[in-house]
Scaffold this active site. Structure first.
Site, short mmCIF file in Angstrom:
data_model
loop_
_atom_site.label_atom_id
_atom_site.label_comp_id
_atom_site.label_asym_id
_atom_site.label_seq_id
_atom_site.Cartn_x
_atom_site.Cartn_y
_atom_site.Cartn_z
NE ARG A 207 -18.16 -60.76 -12.31
CZ ARG A 207 -18.65 -59.46 -11.65
NH1 ARG A 207 -18.45 -58.74 -10.24
NH2 ARG A 207 -18.67 -58.66 -13.14
CG HIS B 262 -19.02 -55.54 -16.60
ND1 HIS B 262 -18.12 -54.66 -17.16
CD2 HIS B 262 -19.04 -56.15 -15.43
CE1 HIS B 262 -17.46 -54.95 -15.40
NE2 HIS B 262 -17.92 -55.59 -14.89
CD GLN C 298 -22.54 -59.59 -14.52
OE1 GLN C 298 -21.56 -59.03 -14.08
NE2 GLN C 298 -23.46 -59.92 -14.01
NE ARG D 70 -22.78 -55.36 -11.65
CZ ARG D 70 -21.30 -55.98 -11.68
NH1 ARG D 70 -20.49 -56.45 -12.11
NH2 ARG D 70 -20.97 -54.63 -10.56
CG HIS E 282 -22.07 -52.88 -15.48
ND1 HIS E 282 -23.05 -52.02 -15.36
CD2 HIS E 282 -21.44 -53.82 -14.55
CE1 HIS E 282 -22.24 -51.60 -13.67
NE2 HIS E 282 -22.14 -52.66 -13.22
CG PHE F 287 -22.30 -53.51 -4.90
CD1 PHE F 287 -21.90 -52.02 -5.34
CD2 PHE F 287 -21.94 -53.72 -6.87
CE1 PHE F 287 -20.89 -51.02 -6.17
CE2 PHE F 287 -21.16 -52.81 -7.16
CZ PHE F 287 -20.67 -51.57 -6.66
CD GLU G 92 -24.11 -53.85 -9.05
OE1 GLU G 92 -23.68 -54.15 -9.95
OE2 GLU G 92 -24.82 -54.03 -7.95
CG LEU H 213 -17.91 -50.62 -15.13
CD1 LEU H 213 -19.41 -50.92 -15.67
CD2 LEU H 213 -17.50 -51.21 -14.23
#
Lengths: 571, 243
Positions: A383, A348, A233, A283, A235, A120, A252, A249
């Protein structure tokens, strides 16, 4: 007035991963615990989490360790994180995952029978334990069933709209049953806020209707401090078409499994922005890169970029990303095993939230605890993917322990202030007595448009000031809202309450963003494009003083020498 | 694009009627989009239950043109054009208001299911063991299977029948590679498993495409038969215990 009243040693507000984990812990300590859920049990936003839960289990990459996870988290957060939270999180998340397994969760496996982990963004090693792309569902169902059989009382479709205090400390809360519209009072020694985020302040968001920042607003109103509110954030990969699913969404995990990002010139544009990490950059970086590609005319037909996983075998895509396959097939007529997806940034996750003590989740108000997305500090300025699910269980447990210990020390229940209670009830009822044409949905739409265009991915002073003025205008209009219909399950009425939270959160985000005159992590200022060392040592703090929003700064907690050395070694 | 008329049930437990709402249509639109338009512009008090709008939470179940479905997944272009689209609440559960019904019975059933208990030695688990069970764990609790099941829908046997959703959960627990709870008594005497006569309505309606009848209900029925009606197995179990 006499209201339906319930008594619990600890009241948990929010029934997502953090709230349920906290409640299980309180229950395990032998105290009475109630969990209030705005929706039905098991529908909280945790259910939408897809890609995985991060923990340095070292099942796939033997070199992984809590130290590396800690360093990755701090680096991703641009070193603004509360170091102790990041440390506890990295150290404890493997145990929390084993514990989920003890409670019946079943993760995907490695060939030798361990929990499988995938790559990730921002994580040095393969670290995300997962169940295809429905990790959140597995987690919430496990916690839900564990909770149900642990004797916790769940209040479904009940919305809390005010926290009540006895002098300076928490004494209870008032809310209402959606089913009847009737008020409910909770007498309690401690409250754990686990209400998640406030993505619904934005037009394009991955968040569900529930994510209106209620806990942020409840805590703020009760006098608690919020930190890092400027860090929202986006995304990088949300769906961009069709219109009805814009923002939804796209995990990821697609990039984790090898998905490639390209523009309309078929270039892997991440080469330009982060040639080392490419698609698996953090991100904030990927979202800004996509935004820039689209703005400079290299976007896809519906205003995104392309994300392609079709080079993998179709069976593998369906096995590892089943819900993405169905989501695109059914909602966008796109077969992701054969053609690329179109994706763009979507609001997000809130890095900012209630300032808490790392060990116990205690806020600055005695008796008020918090865990999960409603807190600030753990993730700093940005994050990493997968660090949220682990945050929920690590700090859900800790806030549960903290609240239980606090409650145990109180010999009796604090007293509810009847005047405060009546006032809260009256404030909630008033919209029914007003007349007028102002519609809560209209105000919500205008707020979302303003936040999207003025307090979005790229920010500048002039826009932020415009945004703050608009929020001020909307606050005045919202205070005059009239509600039509009955009290029974009335979404228009509910939205009046949600708007109050959203407006508080938006005001905090915009003001904090105005204060941070630098670019760091998810906060990008066009007028201050670089990181500023001075701001790197400061958290922006939002609190309520004399009924007004007060913005100040406080120094980021100083890290001990051994962790500083660790970060230097892992640079 | 032209407007489409939505006939939406408005009312409560005491009764109600369908009201017509004209809704402008956009490409790719789903039924839930239309209901949000109605809430936002025409009827702010229209009660609809929804959360994720991505077919992951199972909140927005209703009956669209008479067919139980998730509203977030039902594309308007999949429905016949030229006539109104009807939206009613699920029939099997009591209406609270408009499209929202009281599904709390399901949560009561869930509480009665003997919970997961892990084997003491946390042994390794292989993907082959997980694969079979993961199908059941996909369930998003939309309760559409409960809505269509005639044992519940027509015969109203809620007191004695757990329903397909909970057979799925039971199967998930029973086939869990590390679970040691004995649920055979519950299956035989409390779950009402015997009332299911495998018409597969639940399987057809499942948005997660779980093979409820073939993979959950029939194997559970076989377990009960093996356990209680196989004399050899009975003796064996007496001596060595189950599992």
């Amino acid at each position: 007035m006499n209201y339906e009243t319930h008594e619990h040693d600890v009241l948990v507000i929010g029934a997502g991963g953090a709230g349920l984990r906290a409640a299980v812990e309180v229950s395990a300590k032998g105290l009475s615990v109630g969990v209030v859920s705005k929706s039905l049990l098991g529908k909280a936003h945790t259910v939408m989490a897809e890609g995985g839960i991060a923990a340095a289990m070292a099942n796939v990459d033997a070199k992984d360790s809590w130290q590396t996870h800690f360093s990755d988290t701090m680096k991703g957060g641009k070193f603004l994180n509360n170091w102790r939270m990041a440390q506890l999180h990295a150290q404890e998340s493997p145990d929390r995952i084993r514990e989920l397994e003890d409670w019946g969760a079943l993760f995907d496996r490695t060939p030798d029978g361990e929990i499988l982990q995938r790559a990730f963004g921002g994580h040095t090693y393969k670290r995300l334990c997962h169940v295809g792309d429905r990790t959140g569902l597995e987690m919430i169902r496990t916690l839900q069933d564990k909770g149900v059989h642990s004797g916790i009382d769940v209040y479904m479709e009940l919305t809390i709209f005010r926290l009540l205090k006895d002098g300076g400390k928490i004494a209870g809360a008032i809310g209402y049953w959606r089913k009847t519209g009737e008020f409910v009072v909770f007498k309690t020694k401690a409250i754990v806020l686990a209400t998640g985020g406030g993505g619904k302040a934005y037009q394009i968001t991955s968040n569900s209707w529930e994510c209106t920042g209620d806990g942020h607003a409840l805590a703020y109103e009760a006098g608690a401090e919020l930190i890092d509110m400027e860090f929202f954030q986006f995304h990088p990969t949300g769906m961009v078409w069709p219109p009805g699913v814009k923002g939804l969404l796209v995990t990821e995990g697609v990039r984790g499994e090898g998905g490639l990002l390209t523009n309309n010139k078929k270039e892997r544009f991440m080469q330009r922005y982060d040639p080392k990490m490419m698609e698996l950059s953090t991100r904030d970086m990927v979202a800004r890169s996509i935004y820039t590609e689209v703005k400079e005319g290299r976007g896809s037909p519906h205003g995104g970029v392309f994300l392609d996983i079709s080079h993998l075998a179709a069976e593998r895509v369906k096995k590892k990303l089943p819900s993405m396959y169905h989501q695109f097939k059914e909602l966008a007529d796109v077969d992701i095993t054969r053609e690329p997806m179109e994706v763009g940034p979507t609001a997000h996750y809130m890095m900012g939230g209630v300032r808490v003590d790392a060990e116990t989740g205690a806020s600055t108000i005695p008796g008020l605890f918090a865990c999960g997305e409603v807190t600030g500090g753990m993730h700093g300025a940005n994050r990493l993917g997968g660090n949220s699910l682990s945050d929920l269980v690590v700090f859900g447990r800790r806030a549960g322990m903290g609240a239980a210990e606090y409650a145990r020390k109180l010999n009796s229940f604090p007293l509810l202030d009847q005047g405060e209670l009546e006032k809260a009830a009256k404030d909630m009822e008033t919209p029914f007595q007003r007349s007028g044409d102002e519609n809560p949905y209209q105000i919500h739409r205008e707020l979302q448009e303003s936040m999207q265009s003025l307090v979005g991915i790229f920010r500048m002073e002039e826009d932020l000031k415009k945004g703050i003025n608009k929020i001020e205008e909307l606050k005045h209009r919202a205070a005059k809202l009239a509600v039509k219909g009955e009290r029974t399950y009335n979404p228009g009425w509910h939205l009046v309450g949600d708007l109050k939270s959203l407006l508080t959160v938006s005001e905090a985000v915009a003001n904090a963003a105005l204060t941070r005159k630098e670019s760091r992590g998810a906060h990008s200022r066009i007028d201050y494009p670089n990181m500023d060392e001075k701001f790197g040592k400061l958290n922006v703090v939002v609190s309520r003083k004399n009924g007004e929003m007060n913005i100040s700064t406080s120094p980021v907690p100083e890290m001990p020498e051994e962790l500083k050395r660790l970060l230097a070694e892992n640079k | 694009m032209p407007d489409v008329t939505f006939k939406v049930f408005r009312g409560d437990a005491k009764g109600g009627q369908a009201i017509d709402y004209p809704v402008p249509i956009a490409p790719g639109m789903v039924v839930l989009d239309a209901l949000h338009y109605i809430q936002g512009y025409l009827a702010p008090d229209l009660a609809v239950r929804w959360n994720c709008k991505a077919a992951k939470c199972g909140s927005c179940s209703a009956e669209v043109n008479g067919k139980p479905a998730l509203m977030c997944k039902t594309r308007l272009d999949s429905l016949p054009t030229g006539r109104p689209i009807t939206v009613y609440p699920m029939k099997t559960f009591p209406v609270i208001k408009d499209l929202v019904c009281d599904v709390s019975w399901n949560y009561d059933v869930n509480k009665k299911i003997p919970p997961y208990r892990p084997a003491k030695d946390g042994r390794k688990i292989y993907q082959e063991d997980v694969d079979r069970v993961q199908e059941f764990r996909k369930c998003i609790e939309c309760f559409l299977c409960q809505d269509v099941c005639h044992v519940l829908r027509e015969h109203e046997k809620k007191a004695e029948f757990a329903g397909p959703r909970f057979f799925v959960r039971l199967a998930g627990l029973e086939m869990h590679p590390n679970d040691i709870t004995d649920r055979s008594e519950f299956l035989k005497n409390s779950s009402g498993l015997g009332l299911c006569n495998i018409t597969k309505c639940c399987t057809e309606v499942c948005p997660e495409e779980i093979h409820i009848t073939d993979n959950a209900i029939i194997p559970l029925k076989e377990r009960v038969a093996d356990r209680f009606f196989d004399p050899l197995r009975w003796v064996f179990a007496k001596i060595f215990g189950r599992k």
